[in-house]
Design a protein around this motif. Structure first.
Motif, short mmCIF file in Angstrom:
data_model
loop_
_atom_site.label_atom_id
_atom_site.label_comp_id
_atom_site.label_asym_id
_atom_site.label_seq_id
_atom_site.Cartn_x
_atom_site.Cartn_y
_atom_site.Cartn_z
N ASP A 1 3.52 7.63 8.20
CA ASP A 1 3.01 8.70 9.06
C ASP A 1 1.82 9.40 8.39
O ASP A 1 1.96 10.07 7.38
CB ASP A 1 4.13 9.71 9.34
N GLU A 2 0.65 9.25 9.00
CA GLU A 2 -0.57 9.83 8.44
C GLU A 2 -0.50 11.34 8.34
O GLU A 2 -1.04 11.94 7.40
CB GLU A 2 -1.76 9.42 9.31
N LYS A 3 0.18 11.99 9.25
CA LYS A 3 0.28 13.45 9.23
C LYS A 3 1.01 13.94 7.98
O LYS A 3 0.63 14.93 7.38
CB LYS A 3 0.97 13.96 10.49
N ILE A 4 2.08 13.24 7.60
CA ILE A 4 2.81 13.61 6.38
C ILE A 4 1.93 13.41 5.16
O ILE A 4 1.90 14.24 4.26
CB ILE A 4 4.13 12.81 6.26
N VAL A 5 1.20 12.31 5.15
CA VAL A 5 0.30 12.04 4.02
C VAL A 5 -0.73 13.16 3.91
O VAL A 5 -0.94 13.70 2.83
CB VAL A 5 -0.40 10.67 4.19
N GLN A 6 -1.34 13.53 5.01
CA GLN A 6 -2.38 14.55 4.97
C GLN A 6 -1.85 15.93 4.60
O GLN A 6 -2.49 16.66 3.84
CB GLN A 6 -3.09 14.63 6.33
N ARG A 7 -0.70 16.28 5.12
CA ARG A 7 -0.18 17.65 4.90
C ARG A 7 0.56 17.81 3.59
O ARG A 7 0.48 18.86 2.96
CB ARG A 7 0.74 18.05 6.04
N VAL A 8 1.32 16.81 3.19
CA VAL A 8 2.21 16.99 2.04
C VAL A 8 1.84 16.08 0.87
O VAL A 8 1.54 16.54 -0.22
CB VAL A 8 3.68 16.74 2.45
N VAL A 9 1.88 14.80 1.11
CA VAL A 9 1.76 13.83 0.02
C VAL A 9 0.39 13.89 -0.65
O VAL A 9 0.28 13.71 -1.86
CB VAL A 9 2.07 12.40 0.53
N ALA A 10 -0.66 14.18 0.11
CA ALA A 10 -2.00 14.23 -0.47
C ALA A 10 -2.19 15.41 -1.42
O ALA A 10 -3.16 15.45 -2.17
CB ALA A 10 -3.05 14.28 0.64
N GLN A 11 -1.27 16.35 -1.41
CA GLN A 11 -1.35 17.49 -2.33
C GLN A 11 -0.83 17.14 -3.71
O GLN A 11 -1.00 17.89 -4.66
CB GLN A 11 -0.55 18.68 -1.76
N ILE A 12 -0.18 15.99 -3.81
CA ILE A 12 0.41 15.54 -5.08
C ILE A 12 -0.59 14.62 -5.77
O ILE A 12 -1.15 13.72 -5.13
CB ILE A 12 1.73 14.78 -4.81
N PRO A 13 -0.84 14.79 -7.06
CA PRO A 13 -1.77 13.91 -7.76
C PRO A 13 -1.34 12.43 -7.67
O PRO A 13 -0.15 12.12 -7.57
CB PRO A 13 -1.71 14.39 -9.22
#
Length: 126
Positions: free
Chosen positions: A98-110
């Motif tokens: 799910d791209e939305k999860i990646v953009q909102r949450v996972v992308a904040q993690i190094p």
């Protein structure tokens, strides 16, 4: 002309320069975070493209090796295109569909933390 020492400056200037320094520090952190988010989304998009191609054409590992070489040649100033890292990009896209999860949450993690999580955890829920 030589700049006066800080001790020669009035309180108004000292407050002013402190605000400016804090703003610079805040924006530096923001730039790093935005760069990380952009890189994570780029890696996810590359991983997703690999998965799609593999579904269409049944690509093998040699394609990842070729891709690594081609990307390193095209972008010699960039790092992150080793075969191993590209395999992680593919795995990353598998783990997070799910791209939305990646953009909102996972992308904040190094990225290194994402790799560590992928290696250690078995399910998305974990």
């Amino acid at each position: 002309m030589v700049a006066p020492s800080l001790s020669e400056m009035n309180d108004s200037y000292l407050e002013f320069i402190e605000k400016i320094k804090k703003e610079i520090q805040k924006q530096r952190v923001s730039v790093v975070m935005n760069a990380n988010t952009s890189m994570i989304i780029l890696y996810w998009n590359i991983g997703r493209a690999i998965l799609k191609k593999q579904q269409e054409e049944g690509w093998g590992t040699k394609v990842i090796d070729r891709m690594s070489k081609d990307l390193k040649t095209a972008f010699p100033e960039m790092s992150g295109f080793s075969p191993r890292n590209i395999k992680y990009m593919r795995k990353f896209a598998q783990c997070w569909e799910d791209e939305k999860i990646v953009q909102r949450v996972v992308a904040q993690i190094p990225w290194r933390t994402n790799i560590s999580l992928m290696d250690k955890l078995k399910t998305q829920e974990e």
